[in-house]
Design a protein around this motif. Structure first.
Motif, PDB file in Angstrom:
ATOM      1  N   GLY A 283      17.166  -0.254   8.861  1.00 47.94           N
ATOM      2  CA  GLY A 283      16.925   1.179   9.031  1.00 47.94           C
ATOM      3  C   GLY A 283      16.075   1.533  10.236  1.00 47.94           C
ATOM      4  O   GLY A 283      15.856   2.704  10.529  1.00 47.94           O
TER       5      GLY A 283
ATOM      6  N   ASN B 220      18.447   4.172   1.327  1.00 50.58           N
ATOM      7  CA  ASN B 220      18.235   5.193   2.339  1.00 50.58           C
ATOM      8  C   ASN B 220      19.546   5.414   3.102  1.00 50.58           C
ATOM      9  O   ASN B 220      19.921   4.639   3.971  1.00 50.58           O
ATOM     10  CB  ASN B 220      17.120   4.770   3.298  1.00 50.58           C
TER      11      ASN B 220
ATOM     12  N   GLU C 249      20.452   8.596   7.308  1.00 52.99           N
ATOM     13  CA  GLU C 249      21.043   8.455   8.639  1.00 52.99           C
ATOM     14  C   GLU C 249      20.802   9.667   9.527  1.00 52.99           C
ATOM     15  O   GLU C 249      21.719  10.414   9.867  1.00 52.99           O
ATOM     16  CB  GLU C 249      22.542   8.168   8.536  1.00 52.99           C
ATOM     17  N   GLY C 250      19.541   9.859   9.886  1.00 53.33           N
ATOM     18  CA  GLY C 250      19.176  11.056  10.630  1.00 53.33           C
ATOM     19  C   GLY C 250      19.159  10.896  12.134  1.00 53.33           C
ATOM     20  O   GLY C 250      19.097  11.885  12.864  1.00 53.33           O
TER      21      GLY C 250
ATOM     22  N   SER D 285      10.097   6.763   4.827  1.00 57.99           N
ATOM     23  CA  SER D 285       9.989   6.319   3.435  1.00 57.99           C
ATOM     24  C   SER D 285       9.176   7.253   2.532  1.00 57.99           C
ATOM     25  O   SER D 285       9.670   7.705   1.498  1.00 57.99           O
ATOM     26  CB  SER D 285       9.445   4.896   3.379  1.00 57.99           C
TER      27      SER D 285
ATOM     28  N   ASN E 258      15.390   0.506   0.870  1.00 59.86           N
ATOM     29  CA  ASN E 258      16.096  -0.180   1.952  1.00 59.86           C
ATOM     30  C   ASN E 258      17.249   0.666   2.459  1.00 59.86           C
ATOM     31  O   ASN E 258      17.789   1.506   1.747  1.00 59.86           O
ATOM     32  CB  ASN E 258      16.640  -1.535   1.499  1.00 59.86           C
ATOM     33  N   ASN E 259      17.600   0.367   3.688  1.00 59.28           N
ATOM     34  CA  ASN E 259      18.708   1.056   4.340  1.00 59.28           C
ATOM     35  C   ASN E 259      20.061   0.605   3.751  1.00 59.28           C
ATOM     36  O   ASN E 259      20.169  -0.481   3.189  1.00 59.28           O
ATOM     37  CB  ASN E 259      18.609   0.728   5.840  1.00 59.28           C
TER      38      ASN E 259
ATOM     39  N   THR F 116      21.189  -2.750   4.943  1.00 59.47           N
ATOM     40  CA  THR F 116      20.370  -3.827   4.388  1.00 59.47           C
ATOM     41  C   THR F 116      20.904  -4.206   3.006  1.00 59.47           C
ATOM     42  O   THR F 116      21.135  -5.381   2.718  1.00 59.47           O
ATOM     43  CB  THR F 116      18.892  -3.381   4.269  1.00 59.47           C
TER      44      THR F 116
HETATM   45  C1  LIG Z   1      11.051   9.859  11.105  1.00 60.12           C
HETATM   46  C2  LIG Z   1      11.729   8.700  10.473  1.00 60.12           C
HETATM   47  C3  LIG Z   1      13.062   8.811  10.088  1.00 60.12           C
HETATM   48  C4  LIG Z   1      13.706   7.751   9.475  1.00 60.12           C
HETATM   49  N1  LIG Z   1      15.007   7.900   9.133  1.00 60.12           N
HETATM   50  C5  LIG Z   1      15.649   6.860   8.536  1.00 60.12           C
HETATM   51  C6  LIG Z   1      17.010   6.995   8.148  1.00 60.12           C
HETATM   52  O1  LIG Z   1      17.637   8.023   8.360  1.00 60.12           O
HETATM   53  N2  LIG Z   1      17.616   5.931   7.538  1.00 60.12           N
HETATM   54  C7  LIG Z   1      16.946   4.760   7.283  1.00 60.12           C
HETATM   55  O2  LIG Z   1      17.520   3.840   6.713  1.00 60.12           O
HETATM   56  N3  LIG Z   1      15.656   4.609   7.652  1.00 60.12           N
HETATM   57  C8  LIG Z   1      14.991   5.636   8.249  1.00 60.12           C
HETATM   58  N4  LIG Z   1      13.675   5.475   8.595  1.00 60.12           N
HETATM   59  C9  LIG Z   1      13.010   4.207   8.250  1.00 60.12           C
HETATM   60  C10 LIG Z   1      12.471   4.263   6.834  1.00 60.12           C
HETATM   61  O3  LIG Z   1      11.177   4.814   6.869  1.00 60.12           O
HETATM   62  C11 LIG Z   1      12.349   2.881   6.186  1.00 60.12           C
HETATM   63  O4  LIG Z   1      11.623   2.062   7.031  1.00 60.12           O
HETATM   64  C12 LIG Z   1      13.679   2.231   5.913  1.00 60.12           C
HETATM   65  O5  LIG Z   1      14.541   3.065   5.204  1.00 60.12           O
HETATM   66  C13 LIG Z   1      13.433   0.975   5.110  1.00 60.12           C
HETATM   67  O6  LIG Z   1      14.636   0.278   4.942  1.00 60.12           O
HETATM   68  P1  LIG Z   1      14.925  -1.105   5.691  1.00 60.12           P
HETATM   69  O7  LIG Z   1      13.697  -1.966   5.583  1.00 60.12           O
HETATM   70  O8  LIG Z   1      16.070  -1.675   4.932  1.00 60.12           O
HETATM   71  O9  LIG Z   1      15.255  -0.802   7.096  1.00 60.12           O
HETATM   72  C14 LIG Z   1      13.015   6.533   9.237  1.00 60.12           C
HETATM   73  C15 LIG Z   1      11.679   6.429   9.633  1.00 60.12           C
HETATM   74  C16 LIG Z   1      11.035   7.482  10.251  1.00 60.12           C
HETATM   75  C17 LIG Z   1       9.619   7.328  10.662  1.00 60.12           C
END
Ligand SMILES: Cc1cc2nc3c(=O)[nH]c(=O)nc-3n(C[C@H](O)[C@H](O)[C@H](O)COP(=O)(O)O)c2cc1C
Lengths: 568, 150
Positions: A188, A214, A217-218, A307, A341-342, A345
């Motif tokens: 993510g 998560n 997907e922004g 998160s 988690n994304n 992931t």
């Molecule tokens: C502003 C901001 C936006 C985020 N947007 C997403 C998102 O759209 N999708 C995502 O998976 N993680 C996003 N993240 C990361 C998440 O905070 C988080 O670290 C992640 O979902 C954890 O999953 P992972 O360890 O599998 O990557 C974003 C973080 C920040 C700071």
């Protein structure tokens, strides 16, 4: 549909489904993804339905509306099995001919197959097309082969076998150990090791724990999570259930976009089907393990993918992040341990459990394992989603899969990670796709969104653009982010309008430094990353704007008076 | 928007986690905007103070507190569309409609919004009018397309 009560019954069901199927039965797999919707895949799908009815072939031909095929540039795409004949840019008018010539007559229609733009060579089968040939489609390969609305399709290709293995042959700690050994890192954006996060959540005190997908997907230019989740929802769900078992969670959440109807529908259907088969709910597969999942929708603000903000949003509150003195894996939704988690992931989990961490570890680089989905966009011939092993040189992604830069332009830079990432210049594109290498270069793999920019792109304008983007997305809770973005945006906008002053760069660096140190969440702490990367690699462009009031890329319109811009 | 519909939406979500956001979203999807009375009603029924309802309704971009025009224009200003010239497209639409993002014209003909990324970057620059996608669109083409809506 009967409940499955054991691993043996799951295997029996799979054999039963496969035995009732005829591998030689023709099937048209049409991309129902969002990028093909614009040019009319819905009309193509209806045309196939109608034509097949007209020719009374309903019993003999299957129509499959699938998730994204990846080659978005050439959509709508239809693949005709069993021959795997891939037709590109299909229109409803082509459909009668495809049905009579290819499905019935087994002949290839030359005009609709891929033609190499350089050599003129044709490629009829999907796997022969250069865009697909060198990918390693471990996660996405099945997306054209299954109907995302059919759990039977997923079961037929061995779906949920990894869950059965985890539940009956492994202890929760062994599952975590396997994920740790595989060194699966979060897809993510952060690249955080998934195994240690799971361990933290498992060890955290409290009976009630949560696991979350998560699927927000922004990041602009990121569309692989949607492609994967829409095309193969059970893969993500299976990973989530395995994770829940390992962590000791009985309640899961899927947080996804409200604006993608196909994705919402496919998730809802997948959850309902999994429940009917006893793969969700009480006593899953007869193992005694209980787990339920609910869907929550985001309503369109970038920060709600972070998160702690995401968890606030699930609670029904405003999505404002909090400082992470305590991790969300210890205290998240309703202050309970919550493992986020994304999509991608989670999707990696089943194959690690089935094939083992040893196999997984053999793919990728030293510290970045497995494959990565990349969404290619911008000034690139083939916009789309590709899946490649970690370590693939960026050059190969841009030229091998992406087909290079359109309109005879030169490559200038690639940008990863959207507004929290950075740009690197053309001279560095022999670098490998790797979490740590990209971080060292001053960018970040981000979600895997790779924006390609040609020589007409002004890098100062890009730095301004990302701050402009963030100005609408900061939640406004902490001052360094809220005010920092405003002030930096003002200065940068002035520079692109030819009103830059001596000392602007220093001032920008100073504000960026404060935000980087003092903001509450990674959004605020990363607002300056695009700017830093541009200052690092394209400082001369900045100076040309400020000192000479000139835009070297000839893109900034307000500098036109001094002969500095041209129409794009 | 009639009361029955609102009640139905509220009852569907009442008592569930995060119900406020979900309820507002469904009303927004049905009604295209959130009138003040509706917000008051939602607050009452879900037992949430109006201040919190407003906080949510003003924070998320999807929610609109003003009525929309007959046609909703969404222009993607995501990064891929940006490098492919979305700014010129946006400027053209602003010139022709006389409104800026977030506004509705005085005849209630058009409402204009910018959106971040629709995930169909292959089609960039992308404009959606009433949900119909216009891809790889130039400033001239969007000018033509707008004429078809009244
Ligand atoms: C502003 C901001 C936006 C985020 N947007 C997403 C998102 O759209 N999708 C995502 O998976 N993680 C996003 N993240 C990361 C998440 O905070 C988080 O670290 C992640 O979902 C954890 O999953 P992972 O360890 O599998 O990557 C974003 C973080 C920040 C700071």
């Amino acid at each position: 549909m009967a409940r499955i009560n054991s691993a043996a019954e799951l295997e029996e069901l799979r054999k039963d489904i496969v035995s009732k199927r005829d591998a030689a039965k023709p099937c048209v797999a049409i991309c129902a993804g969002i990028a093909c919707l614009g040019p009319g895949n819905d009309r193509v799908i209806s045309a196939f339905e109608e034509e097949i009815r007209k020719q009374s072939l309903e019993a003999r031909v299957e129509i499959r509306a699938t998730g994204c095929h990846g080659f978005c540039e050439k959509g709508p795409i239809a693949i005709i099995y069993p021959g795997e004949i891939c037709y590109l840019q299909v229109t409803p008018e082509d459909v009668p001919e495809i049905v009579s010539q290819t499905i019935v007559g087994k002949k290839v229609i030359d005009r609709l197959v891929y033609t190499d733009p350089d050599t003129g060579e044709k490629a009829a089968r999907q796997s022969e097309i250069p865009f697909y040939r060198n990918q390693m489609r471990l996660l996405t390969g099945n997306s054209t082969r299954i109907n995302p609305k059919s759990i039977e399709d997923y079961l037929a290709i061995g779906g949920y076998a990894a869950l059965a293995k985890a539940l009956f042959e492994m202890k929760p700690d062994q599952v975590i150990e396997e994920i740790k050994k595989a060194n699966l890192r979060g897809r993510g954006g952060g690249g955080f090791p998934a195994g240690s996060k799971w361990q933290t959540a498992r060890n955290a005190p409290g009976e009630e724990k949560y696991v979350i997908v998560n699927a927000h997907e922004g990041e602009p230019g990121a569309f692989m999570d949607r492609a994967l989740f829409t095309g193969n929802p059970h893969l993500v769900l299976e990973g989530l259930i395995i994770g829940a078992y390992a962590i000791g969670s009985h309640r899961g959440f899927i947080y996804t976009r409200h604006d993608t109807p196909q994705l919402r529908e496919n998730i809802a259907i997948a959850l309902a089907q999994a429940e009917e088969y006893g793969l969700l709910g009480e006593n899953i597969l007869g193992s005694g393990f209980n787990f339920n999942v609910e869907v929550h929708l985001d309503v369109g603000i970038f920060v709600s993918g972070e998160s702690s903000a995401l968890m606030r949003s699930i609670e029904g509150k405003a999505p404002e992040p909090r400082p992470k003195y305590i991790r969300t894996s210890v205290s998240g939704i309703w202050d309970r341990p919550s493992n986020l988690n994304n999509v991608e992931t989670w999707a990696n989990v089943p194959q690690i459990i089935s094939k083992g961490s040893g196999w997984y570890g053999s793919i990728g680089t030293d510290r970045s394992k497995g494959t990565k989905l990349i969404s290619l966009s911008g000034n690139i011939c083939n916009t789309g989603v590709v899946e490649v092993p970690m370590g693939t040189p960026l050059r190969e992604i841009i030229y091998g899969f992406g087909g290079g830069i359109p309109n005879g332009k030169k490559l200038k830079a690639v940008h990863f990670g959207g507004p929290m990432g950075g740009s690197i210049p053309e001279s560095l594109i022999d670098s490998p796709l790797d979490f740590d290498v990209l971080a060292e270069l001053g960018t970040s793999l981000g979600a895997g969104d790779m924006l390609v920019m040609d020589e007409d792109t002004c890098m100062v304008e890009m730095a301004r653009y990302f701050l402009d983007f963030l100005s609408g997305e900061s939640c406004g809770k902490c001052v360094p982010c809220r005010e920092g973005i405003r002030q930096m945006l003002k200065i940068l906008t002035n520079i692109t309008k030819g009103k830059g002053k001596e000392g602007d760069i220093q001032l920008l660096e100073e504000i960026a430094g404060v935000a980087g140190e003092a903001a509450l969440c990674s959004l605020g702490r990363s607002i300056a990353k695009p700017l830093y990367s541009v200052l690092k690699y394209f400082r001369d462009e900045f100076e040309a704007h400020i000192k000479e009031k000139r835009c070297p890329a000839l893109s900034c319109q307000e500098l036109a008076a001094s002969g500095g811009a041209k129409e794009k | 928007m009639d009361n029955d519909k609102i009640d139905r939406i509220i009852n569907k979500h009442r008592g569930k986690a995060g119900s406020l956001v979900q309820v507002l979203m469904e009303i927004q999807e049905e009604n295209h905007w959130l009138p003040r009375e509706v917000l008051e009603k939602v607050g009452e029924k879900l037992d949430v103070p109006l201040s919190r309802v407003l906080r949510i309704a003003t924070m998320y971009k999807t929610f609109s507190l003003t009525p929309k025009g007959r046609h909703e224009i969404h222009i993607c200003t995501g990064s891929a569309c940006h490098v492919r010239g979305a700014r010129r497209v946006l400027e053209t639409v602003q010139d022709l409609t006389g409104i800026k993002p977030g506004e509705t014209d005085s005849d209630s003909r058009f409402s204009l919004e910018t959106v971040n990324c629709q995930g169909c970057c292959a089609l960039g620059p992308v404009v959606a009018i009433d949900g119909k996608t216009h891809g790889r669109i130039s400033p001239d083409e969007i000018a033509d397309a707008l004429k078809k809506y009244d």
